[in-house]
Design an enzyme around this catalytic site. Structure first.
Site: not given
Ligand code: DGJ
Length: 731
Positions: A536, A616
């Site tokens: 918020d 990776e």
């Protein structure tokens, strides 16, 4: 001046660059809402009001024989209770004698430069030299001498009006405040849709759009925090409103506790929208001389659809909300230990993960839960904020030093608002948690909630957290909150004040954050509540970024980040690449796509690089290089949702464009694939139609107008869950 009062027509006009907001004092002193929308000339809008003798719509006593004036159908700015308006009021009080009628008549007003202060709570601030003014209208209940002061801060160039209300007891008797909405807006019609963002833990802020129907529709929280279930942000829009066209109104509540947002379509097909603290679980005693302030409600209007509305909030939240100096800085690419090790680590394991992270080009290592007290699982330790020497033998200071020696910044996880029953803190202060006398406390994730409505608990927290920060040598703190509040009862408050605990908790939290976060401007704070359970604007005032969700699945995240983006800019959304199969969904998605989705926000990792192959790791190095190249565009640029993941099941696309329109990054993730599939296209947005762009890896140059109207093909070679990032640069 953005605020005017016309004494002839008794009209208040609030003007921003593109909007007008008009209110008028009625012939009996009530404040009527007249208009909110596209900018119009300042004139008397009296002709819009219909005065009729309507059955069962009562008339105020002062109207005498006039049966055409009733608050039951007039659009109001602040609806009072039991005085003729049967819609849900803005305020509800219980007087000392049990009466409840309240009547608010305009008693005066003041206009002053600058933004209103919201006492004890976060609020918007003026940014630089922009024009910001505040109007306060005083409404008085003539019998009790209680006043409602309505605050309107107008951010002229931002097209925003921020509201708040103070209820001040200037009378001689106590009153009990049962409801005080931060804002009420009465629309004269109701052919609108309501858009809100609902969900659950690990699936927050899914966009929902419904037609406003007769009766009341509420969203909100009673969990003590703004919650995973509903976000304190909603949009009302015209039926034909989409990303690019139509009128829409946004409402964002700057509050981290129980809230309510409500639409009410009445008998005359008018629509009332309200937002504020949830009256459920709220009851505040106001003695003579005391006042209560409601949190800030930020309203914005766009006549150019939902993208326009999002851009207003994004800019506002970037420039007028956060107090952190990091708001304006690019954030370090971090690796967080949670999904890499959970509770199962010691210092050697952590240092080897950190070393591998540094080798991959990661800029900050974050040690998540499990480093303190007896925290070997989530059953114990919360409250004991001293290092667990069995796990971190070298101590936190030394750990931080070693991470720094690897060339990275160091971050640490804390969850200060909680207490485990199996902790030294609980053994010393069993009364410091929220619980009702004589009843066993309800647990959530085995833990209890500290009573932040108590000053002594807050002071203890301020001292303890500040001590951790001073000792840890950390440049980043992840502030977590992992359960909802149940028994909101405080041992230090009398019976008549127990209805205040939920709100006092939030005020206590803001006080602690004021004294911990704002006194450490060099530390980057990240908000978290089991992911996005407290996403918020009030949290963003303190913490410029929030861990968007505990769900790191790159495909689910497309919807989560899509929903989040309606109010909140990408620079607030922490998003990480994690391993596959994903820990929350079991889905496997190529590493490249996990990177593309995570670059929709503040980019980072949440995995153990010691378990990755060299190939990776090289891919991650490349991701970090790529993110660095576009970080400024992602963090500061305009964000465009190019597809709706609920409508387009085949691919999700979004785009960031630099404020000058010269650089853009387009991202596409394929979410479903069929055999011998149709050729699909994606149309770009926000480019300069009259300029040409080069596309990374493509030959030639392309006009902005072409790319926005004809689009580009989504390559057929992309398989399910494959993705593409395309950089564009103006020639
Ligand atoms: C919930 C958070 O969202 C996770 O990222 C992690 O920090 C855990 N809490 C730790 O308990």
């Amino acid at each position: 001046m953005a605020i005017k009062y016309n004494a002839d027509t008794k009209t208040f006009a609030l003007e921003t660059a593109d909007t007008s907001y008009l209110m008028k004092v009625s012939r009996y002193g009530n404040l009527l809402h007249m208009y909110y929308g596209a900018k119009i000339p300042d004139q008397d809008l009296d002709y819009l009001l219909s005065f009729q003798d309507r059955g069962f719509s009562p008339n105020p006593n002062e109207a005498g024989n006039d049966r055409t004036f009733s608050l039951d159908f007039l659009p109001q700015e602040f609806s009072t209770d039991r005085s003729g308006d049967y819609r849900t009021p803005s305020v509800e009080v219980i007087w000392g004698d049990g009466g409840t009628a309240f009547s608010g008549k305009v008693a005066g007003y003041e206009i002053s430069p600058g933004a209103a202060e919201i006492k004890g709570m976060p609020g918007l601030q003026k940014n630089g030299k922009e024009q910001v003014d505040t109007l306060v209208i005083r409404l008085e209940d003539p019998v009790s001498r209680v006043e409602a002061k309505l605050f309107y801060t107008v951010f002229e160039e931002k097209n925003v009006i921020a509201r708040s209300v103070i209820l001040a007891n200037y009378g001689t008797r106590d009153l009990r405040l049962e409801r005080l909405m931060s804002g009420t807006v009465d629309f004269r019609d109701s052919e609108y849709d309501l858009i809100y963002f609902s969900g659950r833990h690990t699936m927050e802020r899914e966009m929902r759009r419904i037609s406003v129907a007769d009766g009341i529709h509420s969203i909100g929280s009673t969990r003590g925090s703004s919650s995973h279930q509903y976000n304190p942000f909603a949009i009302l829009c015209e039926k034909n409103c989409d990303e690019d066209k139509g009128q829409c109104w946004g409402f964002s509540l700057v509050y981290s506790g129980n809230f309510l947002m409500e639409t009410e379509k009445d008998q005359y097909k008018q629509l009332r929208f309200q937002a504020g603290i949830n009256p459920k679980g709220f009851s505040f005693l106001l003695e003579p001389g005391e006042e209560f302030q409601a949190p800030q409600l930020i309203m914005a209007w766009s006549g150019s659809g939902l993208t326009g509305l999002s851009h207003i909030y994004h800019r506002l939240f970037r420039e007028n909300l956060s107090r952190s100096p990091y708001q304006k800085k690019l954030r370090p690419v971090l690796l967080n230990s949670w999904e890499a090790a959970y509770f199962d680590f010691d210092d050697e394991k952590i240092l080897s993960i950190a070393k591998a992270a540094a080798d991959m080009g990661v800029e900050m290592f974050v040690l998540d839960d499990g480093w303190f007290g007896k925290r070997n699982d989530d059953c114990s330790g919360l409250g004991d904020w001293t290092v667990n020497r069995e796990k971190i033998k070298i101590g936190i200071g030394k750990m931080s030093e070693k991470i720094h020696e690897m060339g990275m910044k160091f971050g640490l996880w804390i969850e200060p608002e909680m207490i485990s029953e199996d902790s030294e803190l609980y053994r010393q202060h069993p009364d410091w948690c929220l619980r009702e006398p004589g009843r066993p406390a309800t647990r959530g994730r085995y833990q209890l909630v500290l009573d932040l409505s108590r000053e002594d608990v807050c002071e203890y927290l301020i001292e303890t957290i500040n001590h951790i920060l001073d000792q840890a040598g950390a440049e980043y703190i992840k502030w977590d909150m992992n359960r909802s509040i149940t028994e909101a009862w405080s041992g230090l408050l009398g019976r008549e004040h127990q209805g205040e605990v939920f709100h006092r908790y939030v005020l206590g939290l803001y006080h602690v954050m004021d004294r911990v976060i704002l006194t450490h401007p060099d530390i980057l704070f990240c908000g978290c509540s089991g992911g996005g359970g407290r996403y918020d604007p009030a949290m963003l005032y303190y913490q410029p970024q929030i861990w968007c969700s505990d769900n790191t699945d790159a495909i689910n995240r497309l919807k989560i980040q899509y929903g989040t983006s309606f109010a909140y800019p990408p620079c607030t959304m922490e998003a990480h690449v994690s391993v596959c199969p994903n820990h929350q969904t079991g889905r496997s998605v190529p590493l490249h796509t996990r990177g593309v989705t995570a670059m929709g926000g503040v980019f980072g990792y949440e995995l153990d690089p010691t378990k990755m192959t060299e190939e990776e790791k090289e891919q991650c190095r490349e991701q970090i290089r790529f993110y660095r190249k576009y970080a400024k565009v992602i963090m500061e640029g305009d964000y465009y949702r190019l597809t709706d993941p609920y409508e387009n099941r085949y691919f999700t696309a979004w785009e960031s464009v630099s404020p000058d329109g010269k650089k853009a990054l387009l991202s596409i993730v394929v979410t479903d694939k069929e055999g011998n599939d149709a050729q699909r296209y994606v149309k770009l947005k926000g480019l300069n139609p009259d300029e040409y762009y080069r596309i990374d890896g493509w030959k030639g140059k392309f006009s902005g107008r072409l790319l926005m109207n004809a689009g580009i093909p989504v390559p057929e070679s992309l398989r399910e869950y494959d993705s593409l990032q395309i950089g564009l640069k103006m020639v």
